[in-house]
Design a protein around this motif. Structure first.
Motif, PDB file in Angstrom:
ATOM      1  N   PRO A  82       3.447  -8.417 -10.631  1.00 17.91           N
ATOM      2  CA  PRO A  82       2.551  -7.720 -11.531  1.00 17.91           C
ATOM      3  C   PRO A  82       2.168  -6.167 -10.883  1.00 17.91           C
ATOM      4  O   PRO A  82       1.696  -6.172  -9.941  1.00 17.91           O
ATOM      5  CB  PRO A  82       1.305  -8.421 -11.836  1.00 17.91           C
ATOM      6  N   GLY A  83       2.386  -5.111 -11.881  1.00 18.77           N
ATOM      7  CA  GLY A  83       2.147  -3.797 -11.339  1.00 18.77           C
ATOM      8  C   GLY A  83       3.554  -3.150 -10.605  1.00 18.77           C
ATOM      9  O   GLY A  83       3.152  -2.107  -9.972  1.00 18.77           O
TER      10      GLY A  83
ATOM     11  N   ASP B   8       0.990   1.691  -4.710  1.00 19.80           N
ATOM     12  CA  ASP B   8       1.494   2.980  -3.891  1.00 19.80           C
ATOM     13  C   ASP B   8       1.407   4.258  -4.604  1.00 19.80           C
ATOM     14  O   ASP B   8       1.129   5.089  -4.221  1.00 19.80           O
ATOM     15  CB  ASP B   8       3.137   2.767  -3.755  1.00 19.80           C
ATOM     16  N   LEU B   9       0.584   4.227  -5.953  1.00 19.19           N
ATOM     17  CA  LEU B   9       0.269   5.224  -6.744  1.00 19.19           C
ATOM     18  C   LEU B   9      -1.376   5.711  -6.327  1.00 19.19           C
ATOM     19  O   LEU B   9      -1.765   6.820  -6.682  1.00 19.19           O
ATOM     20  CB  LEU B   9       0.366   4.988  -8.094  1.00 19.19           C
ATOM     21  N   TYR B  25      -2.348   5.580 -14.309  1.00 19.06           N
ATOM     22  CA  TYR B  25      -1.172   5.662 -13.432  1.00 19.06           C
ATOM     23  C   TYR B  25       0.116   5.952 -13.714  1.00 19.06           C
ATOM     24  O   TYR B  25       0.722   5.284 -14.788  1.00 19.06           O
ATOM     25  CB  TYR B  25      -0.858   3.811 -12.898  1.00 19.06           C
ATOM     26  N   ARG B  26       0.584   7.025 -13.213  1.00 21.56           N
ATOM     27  CA  ARG B  26       1.895   7.715 -13.815  1.00 21.56           C
ATOM     28  C   ARG B  26       3.241   7.149 -13.155  1.00 21.56           C
ATOM     29  O   ARG B  26       3.446   7.794 -12.004  1.00 21.56           O
ATOM     30  CB  ARG B  26       1.825   9.162 -13.890  1.00 21.56           C
ATOM     31  N   PHE B  27       3.531   6.133 -13.559  1.00 17.19           N
ATOM     32  CA  PHE B  27       4.860   5.319 -12.935  1.00 17.19           C
ATOM     33  C   PHE B  27       5.867   6.263 -13.046  1.00 17.19           C
ATOM     34  O   PHE B  27       6.809   6.320 -12.198  1.00 17.19           O
ATOM     35  CB  PHE B  27       4.959   4.125 -13.537  1.00 17.19           C
ATOM     36  N   LEU B  28       6.331   7.074 -14.157  1.00 16.46           N
ATOM     37  CA  LEU B  28       7.275   7.793 -14.601  1.00 16.46           C
ATOM     38  C   LEU B  28       6.946   8.932 -14.955  1.00 16.46           C
ATOM     39  O   LEU B  28       6.023   9.091 -16.314  1.00 16.46           O
ATOM     40  CB  LEU B  28       8.339   7.148 -15.187  1.00 16.46           C
ATOM     41  N   LEU B  29       7.261  10.248 -14.666  1.00 16.07           N
ATOM     42  CA  LEU B  29       6.944  11.541 -15.072  1.00 16.07           C
ATOM     43  C   LEU B  29       8.327  12.049 -15.700  1.00 16.07           C
ATOM     44  O   LEU B  29       9.407  11.545 -15.569  1.00 16.07           O
ATOM     45  CB  LEU B  29       6.218  12.262 -14.321  1.00 16.07           C
TER      46      LEU B  29
END
Lengths: 137, 137
Positions: A82-83, B8-9, B25-29
């Protein structure tokens, strides 16, 4: 504004139950006009699923369950919990192994139409190959 | 293949903590090249957040928490719970009310660049207005 609930997709053509064990709920498809499709896919514990989206980019966010993904092009293996998000930004051939039931939120570009047929590689054909206009960027 | 983990963000520019209470939390930009961006946003219990994405389409999947969304253009209110997705396919002005902490997975088209500034309406400017090429369809 559209509101889509998982329980309303059950028993419809937007609930896709694979003979390989996974179930995909298609919350948004190409004809929803968002420019991407969005699904929830459930992989039961113990499944190992090879996939290769030659014609789509896919991002997958795990919110429940544990397992791993192996990049079949490089052999690299990554734990998924998760995450964790994985992005197939190079149309990576991969296998997903579910140690426990995994629940994943997936986005596809171009959007899945819901009428794709898996080819011999396990890939979906691009929209144009099905005689459909591409809604993708 | 990219692997991005929430932990990690934290503490990076991809963890955006709003004075309004939410954390994104911006996983993909945009520069991840997927054609959409993908975030996880956490709304604390008790928050009410008005939003209006004039230049973006957004889909939001709730996997944890409960609350409601009100369409400010029509007055309609919808309950949000795990397994509910809402799609702002008409750039709908809306307010999200979190009764408990809500955890939402969000996808944006065009992708958020991470350099947007909220204007007086609470909207993000389109990429072109910031002198950036649009990666959208």
């Amino acid at each position: 504004m559209k509101i889509v609930r998982l329980e309303d997709l059950k028993g419809t053509e937007r609930e896709v139950i694979s003979p390989d064990g996974w179930t995909s709920y298609r919350f948004l498809l190409e004809n929803d006009g968002m420019g991407f499709s969005m699904h929830e896919t459930v992989f039961p514990a113990g499944t190992e699923t090879p996939m290769w989206y030659k014609h789509h980019l896919e991002a997958v966010y795990c919110y429940s369950g544990e397992g791993s993904i192996t990049n079949l092009d490089t052999g690299e293996r990554h734990a998924i919990a998760p995450g964790t998000l994985y992005a197939l930004d190079k149309h990576d051939r991969h296998v997903l192994k579910a140690d426990t039931e995994m629940r994943l939120v997936c986005a596809f570009n171009p959007p899945v139409t819901g009428r794709e047929i898996h080819d011999a590689d396990g890939a979906y054909a691009p929209p144009v190959a099905q005689g459909l206009p591409s809604a993708a960027s």
